[in-house]
Design an enzyme around this catalytic site. Structure first.
Site, PDB file in Angstrom:
ATOM      1  N   HIS A   2       0.856  -1.190   0.000  1.00  0.00           N
ATOM      2  CA  HIS A   2       0.000   0.000   0.000  1.00  0.00           C
ATOM      3  C   HIS A   2       0.884   1.229   0.000  1.00  0.00           C
ATOM      4  O   HIS A   2       1.947   1.240   0.610  1.00  0.00           O
ATOM      5  CB  HIS A   2      -0.898   0.024   1.243  1.00  0.00           C
ATOM      6  CG  HIS A   2      -2.107   0.880   1.062  1.00  0.00           C
ATOM      7  ND1 HIS A   2      -2.070   2.240   1.237  1.00  0.00           N
ATOM      8  CD2 HIS A   2      -3.365   0.572   0.700  1.00  0.00           C
ATOM      9  CE1 HIS A   2      -3.279   2.735   1.002  1.00  0.00           C
ATOM     10  NE2 HIS A   2      -4.079   1.754   0.663  1.00  0.00           N
ATOM     11  N   ASP A  16      -7.731  -5.607   0.061  1.00  0.00           N
ATOM     12  CA  ASP A  16      -8.185  -6.569  -0.954  1.00  0.00           C
ATOM     13  C   ASP A  16      -7.794  -8.005  -0.643  1.00  0.00           C
ATOM     14  O   ASP A  16      -8.271  -8.934  -1.299  1.00  0.00           O
ATOM     15  CB  ASP A  16      -7.608  -6.176  -2.326  1.00  0.00           C
ATOM     16  CG  ASP A  16      -8.286  -4.916  -2.846  1.00  0.00           C
ATOM     17  OD1 ASP A  16      -7.590  -3.953  -3.157  1.00  0.00           O
ATOM     18  OD2 ASP A  16      -9.531  -4.901  -2.889  1.00  0.00           O
TER      19      ASP A  16
HETATM   20  C1  SDX Z   1      -6.395  -0.510  -2.949  1.00  0.00           C
HETATM   21  O1  SDX Z   1      -4.635   3.967  -2.259  1.00  0.00           O
HETATM   22  C2  SDX Z   1      -5.582   3.404  -1.613  1.00  0.00           C
HETATM   23  O2  SDX Z   1      -6.000   3.841  -0.559  1.00  0.00           O
HETATM   24  C3  SDX Z   1      -6.154   2.199  -2.286  1.00  0.00           C
HETATM   25  C4  SDX Z   1      -7.112   1.366  -1.469  1.00  0.00           C
HETATM   26  C5  SDX Z   1      -8.419   2.090  -1.221  1.00  0.00           C
HETATM   27  O3  SDX Z   1      -9.112   1.753  -0.242  1.00  0.00           O
HETATM   28  O4  SDX Z   1      -8.798   2.916  -2.075  1.00  0.00           O
HETATM   29  O5  SDX Z   1      -6.524   1.032  -0.244  1.00  0.00           O
HETATM   30  C6  SDX Z   1      -7.505   0.096  -2.213  1.00  0.00           C
HETATM   31  O6  SDX Z   1      -6.226  -0.165  -4.093  1.00  0.00           O
HETATM   32  C7  SDX Z   1      -5.477  -1.474  -2.260  1.00  0.00           C
HETATM   33  C8  SDX Z   1      -4.293  -1.911  -3.162  1.00  0.00           C
HETATM   34  C9  SDX Z   1      -4.787  -3.046  -4.057  1.00  0.00           C
HETATM   35  N1  SDX Z   1      -3.707  -3.419  -5.009  1.00  0.00           N
HETATM   36  C10 SDX Z   1      -2.983  -4.524  -4.872  1.00  0.00           C
HETATM   37  O7  SDX Z   1      -3.085  -5.294  -3.919  1.00  0.00           O
HETATM   38  C11 SDX Z   1      -2.004  -4.771  -6.017  1.00  0.00           C
HETATM   39  C12 SDX Z   1      -0.637  -5.170  -5.438  1.00  0.00           C
HETATM   40  N2  SDX Z   1      -0.085  -4.003  -4.727  1.00  0.00           N
HETATM   41  C13 SDX Z   1       0.911  -3.213  -5.428  1.00  0.00           C
HETATM   42  O8  SDX Z   1       0.702  -3.071  -6.804  1.00  0.00           O
HETATM   43  C14 SDX Z   1       1.291  -1.940  -4.681  1.00  0.00           C
HETATM   44  O9  SDX Z   1       1.539  -2.301  -3.389  1.00  0.00           O
HETATM   45  C15 SDX Z   1       0.368  -0.746  -4.700  1.00  0.00           C
HETATM   46  C16 SDX Z   1      -0.029  -0.350  -6.077  1.00  0.00           C
HETATM   47  C17 SDX Z   1      -0.840  -1.014  -3.879  1.00  0.00           C
HETATM   48  C18 SDX Z   1       1.127   0.418  -4.059  1.00  0.00           C
HETATM   49  O10 SDX Z   1       2.205   0.642  -4.876  1.00  0.00           O
HETATM   50  P1  SDX Z   1       3.294   1.799  -4.627  1.00  0.00           P
HETATM   51  O11 SDX Z   1       3.031   2.505  -3.369  1.00  0.00           O
HETATM   52  O12 SDX Z   1       3.381   2.608  -5.885  1.00  0.00           O
HETATM   53  O13 SDX Z   1       4.612   0.980  -4.407  1.00  0.00           O
HETATM   54  P2  SDX Z   1       5.574   0.513  -5.568  1.00  0.00           P
HETATM   55  O14 SDX Z   1       4.817  -0.228  -6.641  1.00  0.00           O
HETATM   56  O15 SDX Z   1       6.416   1.693  -5.965  1.00  0.00           O
HETATM   57  O16 SDX Z   1       6.478  -0.551  -4.790  1.00  0.00           O
HETATM   58  C19 SDX Z   1       7.512  -0.135  -3.906  1.00  0.00           C
HETATM   59  C20 SDX Z   1       8.351  -1.386  -3.736  1.00  0.00           C
HETATM   60  C21 SDX Z   1       8.756  -2.014  -5.074  1.00  0.00           C
HETATM   61  O17 SDX Z   1       9.963  -2.735  -4.851  1.00  0.00           O
HETATM   62  P3  SDX Z   1      11.365  -2.105  -5.393  1.00  0.00           P
HETATM   63  O18 SDX Z   1      11.219  -1.932  -6.907  1.00  0.00           O
HETATM   64  O19 SDX Z   1      11.508  -0.760  -4.703  1.00  0.00           O
HETATM   65  O20 SDX Z   1      12.377  -3.135  -5.012  1.00  0.00           O
HETATM   66  O21 SDX Z   1       7.586  -2.397  -3.061  1.00  0.00           O
HETATM   67  C22 SDX Z   1       7.388  -3.499  -3.938  1.00  0.00           C
HETATM   68  C23 SDX Z   1       7.665  -2.993  -5.354  1.00  0.00           C
HETATM   69  O22 SDX Z   1       8.086  -4.064  -6.179  1.00  0.00           O
HETATM   70  N3  SDX Z   1       5.985  -3.913  -3.832  1.00  0.00           N
HETATM   71  C24 SDX Z   1       5.571  -5.176  -3.911  1.00  0.00           C
HETATM   72  C25 SDX Z   1       4.180  -5.118  -3.764  1.00  0.00           C
HETATM   73  N4  SDX Z   1       3.788  -3.851  -3.602  1.00  0.00           N
HETATM   74  C26 SDX Z   1       4.913  -3.098  -3.637  1.00  0.00           C
HETATM   75  N5  SDX Z   1       6.255  -6.329  -4.111  1.00  0.00           N
HETATM   76  C27 SDX Z   1       5.508  -7.451  -4.162  1.00  0.00           C
HETATM   77  N6  SDX Z   1       4.165  -7.479  -4.021  1.00  0.00           N
HETATM   78  C28 SDX Z   1       3.475  -6.335  -3.824  1.00  0.00           C
HETATM   79  N7  SDX Z   1       2.139  -6.384  -3.681  1.00  0.00           N
END
Ligand code: SDX
Length: 382
Positions: free
Chosen positions: A264, A318
């Site tokens: 998140h 989720d």
């Molecule tokens: C919702 O924003 C909200 O409030 C949303 C929500 C709401 O109520 O409206 O809470 C609802 O959308 C929840 C999120 C649902 N999505 C997912 O579960 C999809 C998987 N999650 C990721 O795609 C991610 O965590 C996000 C999109 C939710 C957040 O992404 P960020 O903040 O842009 O973080 P990032 O993609 O830049 O990641 C930072 C690091 C990366 O690693 P490095 O490249 O720095 O080594 O963390 C890693 C990412 O690879 N990472 C994950 C991960 N999420 C982040 N690695 C593995 N699995 C994950 N789920």
């Protein structure tokens, strides 16, 4: 002033405040989420979706009469114009229900023109229609895509029970109704998430509320946002067994695969909503028995804590929501539409807040392209 920006570019606007808002508050380190200052766990336990929607829209809890009047209005605006139902009938059965919801909400704006968005009467009527009719749209598309007649809403059932009834043509048990209602409360609002930001950008142009909400629905559809709840179930069935969790996770991390339902932008601990949804899941399973998907999910959370926890990546809303809906017998591709019929309360609260002190969103960019490029006639181009 040149069109160049004077501040650094922040991908995804990470950490950039884009509004002042009094609607909800998150403490991402302490797993705290409040709607108008009230903890979401308390609302999920003590309130109902109707009361929570009023709280979000009006900024305070309703009196008994205010809630009774609001509930009465919601119950009596659930039906759809027959032409809107005909439009839904024309949509492809194989389309995703979020596409049907977005199309029907956008079309609603043609049946209920609301161009005078500054008029409090227009605002209130539009909010009532969107909150009360979106569940009917989702349920109608679901029934029609299976060749069945849409089930008319019942005025004697509350919001959560009526939605369940329109899906399955039977009333939910008291415990299923309570779980459904709690899920609607938990998904209703969440500060400046992507779909809420969409709603504020669209609201800032003074577009009609149906355009505001259909913008937000389109944004919520994405698998990085609302669409993750559907992907989580696919991921758990791909893992297939509790024993396969750790090998699967090792491979996923090694290939930098995003684990659906984890991570998140704001929470760097377990999402407080995931904690409540997990309790709701266990409450449902005490009646239905614990499915394998839940046992896999619990093991995945445990295994991921060692590997992803140090990076602040924990279960989000989720991760367990899909498991709860699946246990209630709800089809997977309706999980995100349920997110939308709940979050519409938050989107509308942000629409009204944006209008109170509006300035059209028009951010800057940092131009990284070429300048003063000559036009080459086509015959001279290589
Ligand atoms: C919702 O924003 C909200 O409030 C949303 C929500 C709401 O109520 O409206 O809470 C609802 O959308 C929840 C999120 C649902 N999505 C997912 O579960 C999809 C998987 N999650 C990721 O795609 C991610 O965590 C996000 C999109 C939710 C957040 O992404 P960020 O903040 O842009 O973080 P990032 O993609 O830049 O990641 C930072 C690091 C990366 O690693 P490095 O490249 O720095 O080594 O963390 C890693 C990412 O690879 N990472 C994950 C991960 N999420 C982040 N690695 C593995 N699995 C994950 N789920």
């Amino acid at each position: 002033m040149s069109s160049e920006s004077t501040t650094a570019f922040k991908p995804g606007l990470e950490g950039v405040p884009v509004a002042e808002s009094a609607i909800s508050f998150i403490d991402g380190k302490r797993a705290r989420l409040e709607y108008r200052g009230i903890a979401v766990e308390v609302l999920a336990e003590e309130s109902c979706f109707e009361e929570t929607a009023w709280l979000l829209l009006k900024g305070k809890l309703p009196t008994q009469k205010e809630l009774a009047d609001f509930d009465h209005e919601l119950r009596h605006h659930r039906r759809l114009k027959y032409k809107l139902l005909d439009l839904i009938k024309c949509l492809p059965e194989t389309g995703h229900p979020m596409g049907a919801l977005q199309a029907a909400v956008a079309a609603m704006g043609m049946f209920y023109p609301a161009r005078d968005v500054a008029n409090p009467k227009t605002q209130w009527e539009s909010a009532i229609r969107l909150i009360s009719k979106m569940p009917t749209i989702v349920a109608a598309f679901h029934r029609l895509r299976h060749g069945d007649e849409a089930i008319p809403p019942r005025d004697d059932l509350d919001h959560a029970a009526n939605f369940y009834y329109m899906l399955f043509e039977r009333e939910p048990s008291p415990s299923v109704r309570k779980v459904m209602d709690a899920c609607l409360i938990l998904h209703a609002e969440h500060t400046m998430n992507a779909s809420t930001f969409s709603s504020r950008v669209t609201a800032s142009t003074l577009a009609e509320p149906y355009a505001v909400v259909s913008s937000a629905i389109g944004t919520l559809m994405g698998p990085l946002h609302g669409g993750a709840n559907e992907e989580v179930l696919d991921m758990l069935s791909e893992i297939g067994s509790v024993e396969n969790v750790r090998p699967w996770l090792e491979k996923a991390v090694a290939t930098k695969r995003k684990i659906m339902g984890f991570g998140h932008r704001v929470y760097k601990v377990k999402d407080p909503r995931a904690t409540v949804l997990q309790k709701l899941a266990e409450y449902v399973f005490s009646e239905t028995g614990t499915p394998l998907s839940y046992r896999i999910a619990v093991e995945l959370e445990r295994a991921a804590a060692d590997v992803l926890g140090p990076k602040g990546i924990y279960p989000n809303v989720d991760f367990y929501s899909g498991i709860v809906y699946h246990a209630l017998g709800i089809p997977k591709d309706l999980f995100t539409p349920i997110f939308a019929i709940s979050r519409v309360a938050g989107w509308l609260a942000h629409w009204l807040e944006q209008l109170k002190n509006n300035r059209i969103y028009r951010p800057e960019q940092i131009y990284v392209g070429e300048r003063d490029v000559p036009y080459i006639p086509i015959e001279k181009r290589t």
